[in-house]
Design an enzyme around this catalytic site. Structure first.
Site, short mmCIF file in Angstrom:
data_model
loop_
_atom_site.label_atom_id
_atom_site.label_comp_id
_atom_site.label_asym_id
_atom_site.label_seq_id
_atom_site.Cartn_x
_atom_site.Cartn_y
_atom_site.Cartn_z
N TYR A 1 0.80 -1.22 0.00
CA TYR A 1 0.00 0.00 0.00
C TYR A 1 0.84 1.27 0.00
O TYR A 1 0.31 2.36 0.17
CB TYR A 1 -0.95 0.01 1.21
CG TYR A 1 -2.15 -0.90 1.02
CD1 TYR A 1 -1.98 -2.24 0.73
CD2 TYR A 1 -3.44 -0.41 1.13
CE1 TYR A 1 -3.06 -3.08 0.55
CE2 TYR A 1 -4.53 -1.24 0.96
CZ TYR A 1 -4.34 -2.57 0.67
OH TYR A 1 -5.42 -3.39 0.50
N LYS B 1 3.24 -14.93 4.28
CA LYS B 1 3.43 -15.83 3.14
C LYS B 1 4.94 -15.98 2.93
O LYS B 1 5.46 -15.79 1.83
CB LYS B 1 2.72 -15.24 1.90
CG LYS B 1 2.64 -16.17 0.71
CD LYS B 1 1.62 -17.30 0.86
CE LYS B 1 1.62 -18.19 -0.37
NZ LYS B 1 0.72 -19.35 -0.24
N ASP C 1 -3.02 -17.95 2.87
CA ASP C 1 -4.10 -18.65 2.17
C ASP C 1 -4.80 -19.64 3.11
O ASP C 1 -6.02 -19.76 3.12
CB ASP C 1 -3.60 -19.34 0.88
CG ASP C 1 -2.21 -19.93 1.00
OD1 ASP C 1 -1.59 -19.82 2.08
OD2 ASP C 1 -1.72 -20.52 0.02
N ASP D 1 -6.06 -6.52 5.22
CA ASP D 1 -7.23 -5.93 4.57
C ASP D 1 -8.16 -7.03 4.08
O ASP D 1 -9.37 -7.04 4.34
CB ASP D 1 -6.74 -5.05 3.40
CG ASP D 1 -7.86 -4.21 2.80
OD1 ASP D 1 -8.96 -4.18 3.37
OD2 ASP D 1 -7.62 -3.60 1.75
N ASP E 1 -12.07 -8.58 5.69
CA ASP E 1 -13.34 -8.69 4.97
C ASP E 1 -13.91 -10.11 5.11
O ASP E 1 -15.11 -10.29 5.28
CB ASP E 1 -13.17 -8.37 3.47
CG ASP E 1 -13.15 -6.86 3.20
OD1 ASP E 1 -12.79 -6.09 4.11
OD2 ASP E 1 -13.50 -6.46 2.07
MG MG Z 1 -10.96 -3.44 2.65
#
Ligand code: MG
Ligand code: NAI
Length: 337
Positions: A130, A176, A209, A233, A237
Site C-alpha cells: 500500500y 506468506k 491462504d 485488509d 473482509d
Molecule cells: Mg478493505
C-alpha cells in the site's frame, strides 16, 4: 474548550448516510464533544482537484480524533488522485489498523454452548503493497512491497499488548514467507521477537491462504491475528462475514497521537442515497474511538451493547435481512442509549 474534539469526514456515498448517525451517538454519550467537519474523497476531488485538502489534514491534526466514512476510488489510474484514507494513514503514521469481529447470531439460537467468535485483526497500516510505488518498466507493471523490521516490531507490540488483556491470549502471525521469504521473513521474525517478551501469550503462525480458509471454516480458533497491510485488509473482509458482514464491521486506524475510525465498508454505490445502508459499522467504529483513543471504556461498551441489542430486537437494515432504514436503526440505537 472541550477536552474531546472530533473531526468528521463523511466522504462519499453511504459515508454521508452512516457517519451522521455515528456522530449523533457520540454526541449522546459524550455531550461535551466538539465537532469539526471536513471534506475528503472523490466528490471533493472532482470539485476542488484535491481529494484530501490541507484544511482537512489540519483539522484532523488539531482534533487528534476523526471519524471517516468512505470514499469512492476509481479502479483505473486518475492523474492527481490517490485514495485519501491511504494518504491519511501515512501522513499521521497511523500504523495500526484494528479490526474486531464478534459473532453475530441472527438466528437467536445458541451455538450449543460453543464460545462465540471473538477475534481481532491487527493490520500493519503504513507499508506493504500500500505504499503506492507502482510503475511500468517497459512491459512490466511493478508494485513494490516494503516491509521494515521497525514497523513490524511496532505492529507486533500493538498485537501482543492487546492480546494480554484478552481471554484467550493468543497471537497468530499471518504471512506468506514460503513465497516471500525476504519481506515476510522480516515481518515474521520481528513479530516473533516481540512475542518473546510476552510469556503469557501463545504464538502461532499460519500462511495467509490457509488463514483465509480457516477464517471461513474454523473462525473460533483465532484470537488476535497480526498481519501485513494487504493480507490484513483481505482477511478482515472474510472475518467480517461472521460479525454480520460489511455493514457491521468497524475499524480504527491508530497512531501515537491521532486516531481515525472508519467502517470497513466502502462507499457502496449500489445502495447509496436510499437510506438503507447499515449504520452499525460506523457506530461501532465510533465506539472504538471512545475505547482506544479516549479510553472511555464504559461509554464504548454502552454503545456496543445498544447496537447489538437493536439488532437482536430485529431492528435491522436489509443487509441483515431486515427492513429498517438507516435512520430507523440509528434512532432505535439512540433510544436504547
Ligand atoms: Mg478493505
Ligand atoms: P463496498 O464496501 O462499498 O461494498 C461492498 C458490498 O457491501 C456492496 O454490496 C454494498 O452494498 C455492501 N455494503 C457496504 N457498506 C454497507 C452498509 N453500510 N450497509 C449495507 N451494505 C453495505 O465495496 P466496493 O463495492 O468494493 O467498493 C465501492 C467503492 O468504495 C469503491 O470506489 C472503492 O474504492 C470504495 N472503497 C472505499 C473504502 C474506504 O474508503 N475505506 C474501502 C473499500 C472500498
Amino acid at each position: 474548550m472541550s477536552e474531546y474534539k472530533l473531526c468528521v469526514i463523511p466522504g462519499d456515498g453511504v459515508g454521508r448516510e452512516v457517519i451522521p448517525c455515528a456522530v449523533e451517538v457520540i454526541q449522546h454519550v459524550l455531550p461535551s464533544v466538539a465537532i469539526v467537519s471536513a471534506d475528503a474523497g472523490w466528490d471533493c476531488f472532482t470539485r476542488t482537484g484535491n481529494a484530501l485538502p490541507p484544511a482537512t489534514l489540519a483539522a484532523i491534526q488539531d482534533c487528534g480524533a476523526a471519524l471517516f466514512g468512505a470514499v469512492s476510488s476509481p479502479s483505473h489510474k486518475v492523474e492527481g488522485y490517490r485514495s485519501p484514507i491511504v494518504q491519511m494513514r501515512q501522513h499521521f503514521n497511523l500504523y495500526a489498523n484494528l479490526r474486531p469481529t464478534r459473532e453475530l447470531n441472527l438466528s437467536g439460537h445458541d451455538a450449543a454452548g460453543q464460545p462465540g467468535i471473538d477475534l481481532l485483526i491487527v493490520r500493519e497500516n503504513t507499508q506493504g503493497l500500500y505504499i503506492g510505488r507502482e510503475y511500468m518498466r517497459g512491459d512490466e507493471a511493478i508494485a513494490e512491497r516494503v516491509i521494515t523490521s521497525e514497523a513490524s516490531t511496532r505492529i507486533g507490540r500493538v498485537a501482543f499488548d492487546l492480546a494480554v488483556s484478552r481471554l484467550r491470549r493468543q497471537v497468530t502471525i499471518v504471512h506468506k514467507a514460503n513465497i516471500l521469504p525476504v519481506t515476510d521473513g522480516v515481518f515474521r521474525d520481528a513479530v516473533r521477537a516481540v512475542g518473546a517478551a510476552y510469556p503469557d501469550v501463545k504464538i502461532d503462525e499460519v500462511l495467509v491462504d490457509t488463514a483465509a480458509m480457516l477464517l471461513a471454516s474454523k473462525p473460533r480458533q483465532f484470537d488476535v491475528i497480526v498481519s501485513t497491510n494487504l493480507f490484513g485488509d483481505i482477511l478482515s473482509d472474510v472475518a467480517s462475514v461472521w460479525g454480520g458482514g460489511m455493514g457491521v464491521a468497524p475499524a480504527l486506524n491508530l497512531g501515537d497521537s491521532v486516531a481515525i475510525a472508519e467502517p470497513v465498508h466502502g462507499s457502496a454505490p449500489d445502495i447509496s442515497g436510499r437510506n438503507i445502508a447499515n449504520p452499525a459499522g460506523a457506530i461501532l467504529s465510533a465506539a472504538m474511538l471512545l475505547r482506544y483513543r479516549w479510553k472511555l471504556v464504559d461509554e464504548a461498551e454502552r454503545v456496543e451493547r445498544a447496537v447489538f441489542t437493536a439488532i437482536s430486537h430485529g431492528i435491522r437494515t436489509a443487509d441483515l435481512g431486515g427492513q429498517a432504514t438507516t435512520s430507523a436503526m440509528a434512532h432505535h440505537i439512540l433510544d436504547l442509549l
